[in-house]
Design an enzyme around this catalytic site. Structure first.
Site, mmCIF file in Angstrom:
data_model
loop_
_atom_site.group_PDB
_atom_site.id
_atom_site.type_symbol
_atom_site.label_atom_id
_atom_site.label_comp_id
_atom_site.label_asym_id
_atom_site.label_seq_id
_atom_site.Cartn_x
_atom_site.Cartn_y
_atom_site.Cartn_z
ATOM 1 N N ASP A 106 8.478 0.692 -7.769
ATOM 2 C CA ASP A 106 8.150 2.079 -8.114
ATOM 3 C C ASP A 106 9.103 2.607 -9.178
ATOM 4 O O ASP A 106 8.681 3.208 -10.173
ATOM 5 C CB ASP A 106 8.262 2.971 -6.869
ATOM 6 C CG ASP A 106 7.264 2.637 -5.781
ATOM 7 O OD1 ASP A 106 6.243 3.332 -5.694
ATOM 8 O OD2 ASP A 106 7.518 1.693 -5.009
ATOM 9 N N THR A 174 1.851 2.175 -2.597
ATOM 10 C CA THR A 174 3.142 1.535 -2.293
ATOM 11 C C THR A 174 3.130 0.881 -0.922
ATOM 12 O O THR A 174 3.701 -0.203 -0.736
ATOM 13 C CB THR A 174 4.286 2.558 -2.384
ATOM 14 O OG1 THR A 174 4.342 3.076 -3.717
ATOM 15 C CG2 THR A 174 5.623 1.918 -2.043
#
Length: 354
Positions: A106, A174
């Site tokens: 990320d 995620t």
């Protein structure tokens, strides 16, 4: 007697010239203040080579840069996942109580995407999911190359930079990323003009597939040939399903198929003609809880380009300015009577807050 002449001193000439230049500058700068500002090195349609007008943005260039940013971010996402060193950590909980995760994928993707776009378009506001520390700064240049498929379809279009708001999702899905469910993972970039989604890019890092679109411009993706409006297949979130499954079955009947999937980008692609073997196919995308705008802006722009719609559950347009969250849930469709869908789901809106 010789005619008398007027003699001007060098000082007088200088003062006169300065006054004249001052008047011209005042008039000219007054015009520019609301339009263009000034010229710096760069590149823009209609300008001299190597010159761009600060204060305006060419949406075609912004689309090309958005594709480049999504691909570069995706390369980081893929590299980290394949190294199997995610440095996974919790960053809080959602309103539904689910744990939100963050990985080095990320963060590294976020850094690449943000700084590429910021360097290329310094006058544009950029909202991104992950926090950027001062120590994270990176110089990332974009060579201003316009891919041939974008050149063929999209004409240059200038808009004022301060009307543009960009939304970056450096790693959508995620949770699924940490579970190694790679098909759900995307990187996304969106540009809204005056709050309306205009440019959308959805990139799948593990297959290399990229969908892009510009409203009233063109796209490299299209709608499927048919959709089931009577008993639609509905795609919903794996982790934020809320009460959508129950209400959807009540609204459309027990034969309605529900697909649970990760990632808002993946769900939007499920409504379209995507040449990916692992891509689900759905007719309607529904989300009943709070969702961040960087999750949905790119998909909204893509659907809008193709004649589809993404609205709140009440059928209202979603504005991509102001706060980073959308409170009203969402329903997305294409080549289906969207208003009729919204009218079938009044109970869903009432149950949107779990």
């Amino acid at each position: 007697m010789a005619p008398m002449g007027i003699r001007l001193s060098p000082l007088g000439v200088a003062v006169f010239c300065l006054l004249g230049l001052g008047v011209l500058y005042h008039l000219y700068s007054g015009f520019l203040a609301g339009r263009f500002a000034f010229l710096v090195l760069g590149g823009a349609p209609g300008a001299e080579p190597g010159v761009v007008v600060v204060g305006v943005v060419d949406l075609r260039e912004l689309l090309a840069a958005s594709v480049a940013a999504a691909v570069q971010g995706g390369a980081e996402v893929k590299r980290v996942r394949e190294s199997n060193v995610l440095h996974e950590k919790a960053k809080g909980k959602t309103r539904e109580g689910a744990e939100e995760k963050m990985t080095s994928g990320d963060l590294l993707s976020n850094r690449k995407m943000y700084y590429l776009l910021k360097a290329a378009f310094p006058g544009v506001q950029i909202n991104t999911e992950e926090h950027l520390d001062a120590d994270d700064q990176e110089i990332i240049s974009w060579d201003r190359t316009i891919p041939e498929d974008i050149k063929r379809q999209i004409q240059p279009k200038l808009v004022q930079a301060d009307s543009v708001t960009m939304w970056i999702d450096p790693l959508d899905a995620t949770q699924e990323y940490t579970e190694n469910l790679r098909q759900y993972v995307t990187t996304m970039v969106c540009a809204a003009v005056d709050g309306k989604p205009v440019i959308g890019v959805i990139h799948k890092p593990f297959s290399g597939y990229t969908a892009w679109a510009m409203v009233k411009g063109g796209s490299n993706i299209k709608a499927r040939s048919s959709y089931d409006e009577q008993t639609p297949t509905i795609i919903v979130s794996r982790s934020h399903e809320g009460k959508v499954r129950q209400v959807a079955s009540q609204t459309f009947g027990n034969k309605t198929k529900i697909i649970n999937a990760g990632g808002a980008g993946y769900k939007v692609l499920s409504l379209l003609d995507v040449p990916e073997a692992d891509q689900d196919k759905a007719d309607v995308y529904i989300h009943v809880t709070y969702i961040k705008k960087w999750d949905i802006c790119a998909g909204n722009a893509v659907l809008k380009t193709l004649g589809g719609q993404m609205t709140t559950l009440a059928g209202e347009e979603i504005s991509y300015t102001g706060s980073d969250g959308n409170e009203g849930g969402l329903i997305a469709s294409i080549n289906i009577n969207h208003r009729a869908l919204v009218e079938k789901l009044p109970v869903l809106d009432k149950s949107s807050q779990n």
